[in-house]
Design a protein around this motif. Structure first.
Motif, PDB file in Angstrom:
ATOM      1  N   LEU A   1       0.820  -1.205   0.000  1.00 32.65           N
ATOM      2  CA  LEU A   1       0.000   0.000   0.000  1.00 32.65           C
ATOM      3  C   LEU A   1       0.859   1.264   0.000  1.00 32.65           C
ATOM      4  CD1 LEU A   1      -3.094   0.289   0.040  1.00 32.65           C
ATOM      5  CD2 LEU A   1      -2.948   0.710   2.496  1.00 32.65           C
TER       6      LEU A   1
ATOM      7  N   ALA B   1      -3.099   5.590  -3.025  1.00 35.60           N
ATOM      8  CA  ALA B   1      -3.310   5.424  -1.584  1.00 35.60           C
ATOM      9  C   ALA B   1      -2.840   6.656  -0.828  1.00 35.60           C
ATOM     10  CB  ALA B   1      -2.586   4.171  -1.094  1.00 35.60           C
TER      11      ALA B   1
ATOM     12  N   THR C   1      -5.088   9.330   1.314  1.00 31.60           N
ATOM     13  CA  THR C   1      -4.664   9.653   2.680  1.00 31.60           C
ATOM     14  C   THR C   1      -4.493  11.153   2.861  1.00 31.60           C
ATOM     15  OG1 THR C   1      -3.571   7.510   2.944  1.00 31.60           O
ATOM     16  CG2 THR C   1      -2.839   9.294   4.385  1.00 31.60           C
TER      17      THR C   1
ATOM     18  N   VAL D   1     -12.375   6.259   0.153  1.00 31.13           N
ATOM     19  CA  VAL D   1     -11.722   5.053   0.661  1.00 31.13           C
ATOM     20  C   VAL D   1     -12.265   3.817  -0.022  1.00 31.13           C
ATOM     21  CG1 VAL D   1     -11.401   3.615   2.716  1.00 31.13           C
ATOM     22  CG2 VAL D   1     -11.167   6.096   2.890  1.00 31.13           C
TER      23      VAL D   1
ATOM     24  N   SER E   1     -10.845   1.708  -3.901  1.00 35.31           N
ATOM     25  CA  SER E   1     -10.333   0.414  -3.476  1.00 35.31           C
ATOM     26  C   SER E   1     -10.844  -0.688  -4.387  1.00 35.31           C
ATOM     27  CB  SER E   1     -10.750   0.108  -2.031  1.00 35.31           C
ATOM     28  OG  SER E   1     -10.207   1.051  -1.136  1.00 35.31           O
TER      29      SER E   1
ATOM     30  N   THR F   1      -8.695  -4.350   0.607  1.00 33.98           N
ATOM     31  CA  THR F   1      -7.998  -3.112   0.293  1.00 33.98           C
ATOM     32  C   THR F   1      -8.659  -1.923   0.965  1.00 33.98           C
ATOM     33  OG1 THR F   1      -7.305  -3.990  -1.846  1.00 33.98           O
ATOM     34  CG2 THR F   1      -7.231  -1.620  -1.578  1.00 33.98           C
TER      35      THR F   1
ATOM     36  N   LEU G   1      -6.711   0.574   3.300  1.00 33.69           N
ATOM     37  CA  LEU G   1      -6.596   1.959   2.865  1.00 33.69           C
ATOM     38  C   LEU G   1      -7.216   2.903   3.879  1.00 33.69           C
ATOM     39  CD1 LEU G   1      -5.894   4.100   0.769  1.00 33.69           C
ATOM     40  CD2 LEU G   1      -8.043   3.577  -0.402  1.00 33.69           C
ATOM     41  N   SER G   2      -8.350   2.495   4.458  1.00 34.49           N
ATOM     42  CA  SER G   2      -8.973   3.328   5.470  1.00 34.49           C
ATOM     43  C   SER G   2      -8.108   3.425   6.720  1.00 34.49           C
ATOM     44  CB  SER G   2     -10.352   2.759   5.817  1.00 34.49           C
ATOM     45  OG  SER G   2     -11.113   3.694   6.531  1.00 34.49           O
TER      46      SER G   2
ATOM     47  N   SER H   1      -5.389   5.892   5.733  1.00 34.63           N
ATOM     48  CA  SER H   1      -5.846   7.274   5.582  1.00 34.63           C
ATOM     49  C   SER H   1      -6.233   7.888   6.922  1.00 34.63           C
ATOM     50  CB  SER H   1      -7.029   7.343   4.610  1.00 34.63           C
ATOM     51  OG  SER H   1      -8.132   6.610   5.089  1.00 34.63           O
TER      52      SER H   1
ATOM     53  N   VAL I   1      -6.551   1.408  -5.984  1.00 37.63           N
ATOM     54  CA  VAL I   1      -5.658   0.856  -4.968  1.00 37.63           C
ATOM     55  C   VAL I   1      -6.007  -0.620  -4.780  1.00 37.63           C
ATOM     56  CG1 VAL I   1      -4.874   1.031  -2.578  1.00 37.63           C
ATOM     57  CG2 VAL I   1      -5.564   3.097  -3.836  1.00 37.63           C
TER      58      VAL I   1
END
Length: 433
Positions: free
Chosen positions: A224, A230, A234, A341, A345, A350, A354-355, A358, A410
C-alpha cells in the motif's frame, strides 16, 4: 430501533468538541486556563482520536459492538461531567472525551454493515455528526444563561444525551451479530478499525468497479505504501480533517475579534455545522457518479479556499452567508473523504487497509490544525496568517482530490481474491470512459 440508536450515538460524538470551541474565550476566567494552553486544548481531542482507534474493536470482541459503544458513551458522559466540574481536569478530561468518541465512532459503521444498512444509513450517521456539532456550538450559550451563568453546567449537561444514547444502543444490541469479524482484522494500526468499518458501511452504494479512469487492478500485489493513489486518498482525508478541526477550534474566536458578540460567534459556529448537514448526507451518494466525482474532488478543495478568503475579508453583516458557504463545502469534503476510501479500493480487504492508512496518518496530520492555527495567530498577532495558511492547505487538498480520483485503483489483493469478495463482479474493474 438500531438506526435510531446509531443516529443518537452519532449526535453525541461532536458536542464535546464544539461546546469548548464555542466558549474558548471564556475558559481563562471560568477554568483558570492560561491562554498558552488554548491551542493544546483544541488539539487534544484529535490527538486522542489518533491513539485510541484499537480500543473499539478490542471492546467489541469482548462485549459485542452494541455494548462496546454503550461503554464508550458512559465514559464520555463521565468525562464531560468531570472536566466541567473540576477545572484542573479540563485538559485530561477533554483528552478522555476524545478517546471515548473515537471508540464509539469506530464501531458505528461496523454496526451499519452488520445490519446490512445502505449508504443512506451511513449518510444519516454522518448527518448525526454534523447535527451534534451544530447543537453543541449553538446551545452552549443559551444553556449557560438558563443555568444561571454556569459555564460548567452548560458543558456538563451534554452527559444526559450521552447516557440516553448508551441506553438505546445497549437495548438494540447493535444488530444481529454483536462483534463484526472485520473489527478484529485491522487493529495493528492506530485507526485500523475505524477504517474497516467506515469503508464497509459505504460499500452498498459505492461499487468500486465503476468509478475511475486508469482503474486496472494489478495482478501482482504492491504494498500500500508504494501506491500513489493510496497516498493521495490519505492526503485528502488528512487535509480536510486538519481544516475542519482548525476551523471549529478558532472560528468563534476570530469572529469575536471581528466585533461580533460571543453569543453571535457561537451561533455562527453552530450555523457552520448546520449549513453543511445536507452536503454531508449527499456527498457520498454523488461521489458514486463518475462524472460528478471528477469535478467534486478538486472542486471542493478550490471551493474551501475561496470560502476561507471570503470569511477572512467579509464584513460582520456578511458572515452568516460566508460561514454557511464554508460549512457546506467543508462538510461535503468530509463526506467525499469517507467515500473515496471505498471508491478507490479494488475490494473489501484493500478498503480496510486503505482506510486504516488514511485515518491513521490523517488524524495525526489533523491534530496539527488547531495547534498550528493558534500558534500562527499568536505569532502574527492577527488572523491573516492562519487564514492564508488554511487557504494554501485547501489548494493542496484540491490537488490531492485530483490525484486520488485520476490515479489507478488501490489494490493489495489478487484478482482471484477480489472476485471472491465481490461476487458478480469482474476481477478486473471496468474502465470509466
Amino acid at each position: 430501533m438500531v438506526l435510531l440508536a446509531l443516529v443518537l450515538v452519532s449526535i453525541n460524538l461532536r458536542p464535546a468538541i464544539t461546546t469548548i470551541a464555542g466558549v474558548m474565550n471564556q475558559l481563562e476566567d471560568a477554568f483558570q486556563l492560561g491562554p498558552q494552553w488554548l491551542p493544546l486544548l483544541g488539539t487534544l481531542p484529535v490527538l486522542a482520536f489518533g491513539v485510541s482507534g484499537p480500543i473499539g474493536p478490542w471492546l467489541a470482541r469482548r462485549l459485542g459492538a452494541g455494548r462496546a459503544v454503550a461503554v464508550a458513551l458512559l465514559v464520555l458522559a463521565a468525562a464531560l461531567i468531570v472536566r466541567a466540574t473540576v477545572p484542573a481536569l479540563l485538559l485530561p478530561g477533554t483528552f478522555l472525551c476524545g478517546m471515548a468518541i473515537m471508540t464509539a465512532s469506530v464501531l458505528v459503521p461496523q454496526i451499519v454493515k452488520t445490519n446490512r444498512g445502505t449508504g443512506w444509513w451511513t449518510g444519516l450517521c454522518t448527518l448525526g455528526f454534523g447535527l451534534g456539532a451544530a447543537l453543541g456550538a449553538g446551545l452552549v450559550r443559551p444553556l449557560e444563561h438558563a443555568l444561571g451563568g454556569s459555564l460548567g453546567g452548560a458543558l456538563a449537561v451534554w452527559a444526559v444525551p450521552a447516557l440516553l444514547g448508551a441506553f438505546l444502543i445497549q437495548r438494540s444490541g447493535g444488530g444481529p451479530t454483536s462483534a463484526p469479524a472485520a473489527a478484529g482484522n485491522v487493529t495493528s494500526a492506530g485507526n485500523a478499525a475505524s477504517a474497516a468499518g467506515e469503508a464497509a458501511a459505504l460499500t452498498p452504494d459505492s461499487p468500486s468497479s465503476a468509478v475511475a479512469p486508469s482503474a486496472v487492478v494489478p495482478t501482482a500485489v504492491v504494498p500500500l505504501r508504494k501506491q500513489r493513489t493510496a497516498w493521495a486518498v490519505t492526503a485528502f482525508f488528512g487535509l480536510q480533517a486538519m481544516l475542519y478541526f482548525a476551523i471549529t477550534s478558532w472560528l468563534a474566536v476570530f469572529l469575536v475579534s471581528e466585533g461580533l458578540s460571543s453569543a453571535d460567534a457561537a451561533a455562527l459556529l453552530a450555523w457552520f455545522s448546520l449549513a453543511g448537514l445536507p452536503a454531508s448526507l449527499l456527498a457520498p451518494v454523488l461521489a458514486g457518479k463518475p462524472k460528478v466525482l471528477r469535478v467534486l474532488g478538486p472542486g471542493l478543495g478550490l471551493s474551501v479556499a475561496v470560502a476561507l478568503i471570503g470569511v477572512l475579508v467579509a464584513p460582520s453583516g456578511a458572515q452568516f452567508l460566508m460561514v454557511g458557504v464554508l460549512g457546506v463545502v467543508q462538510s461535503a469534503g468530509f463526506g467525499l473523504a469517507m467515500a473515496l476510501v471505498v471508491i478507490r479500493s479494488a475490494g473489501p480487504l484493500t478498503a480496510g487497509r486503505l482506510s486504516a492508512m488514511s485515518q491513521g496518518f490523517g488524524f495525526a496530520l489533523a491534530s496539527l490544525g488547531p495547534l498550528a492555527a493558534g500558534l500562527l495567530h499568536t505569532w502574527s498577532g492577527g488572523w491573516e496568517a492562519p487564514f492564508l495558511a488554511m487557504t494554501g492547505e485547501a489548494l493542496v487538498l484540491a490537488a490531492a482530490g485530483y490525484l486520488a480520483i485520476r490515479g489507478p485503483l488501490v489494490s493489495i489483493e489478487t484478482p482471484k481474491a477480489t472476485a471472491k469478495d465481490n461476487p458478480g463482479q469482474s476481477s478486473t474493474p471496468e474502465l470509466v470512459p
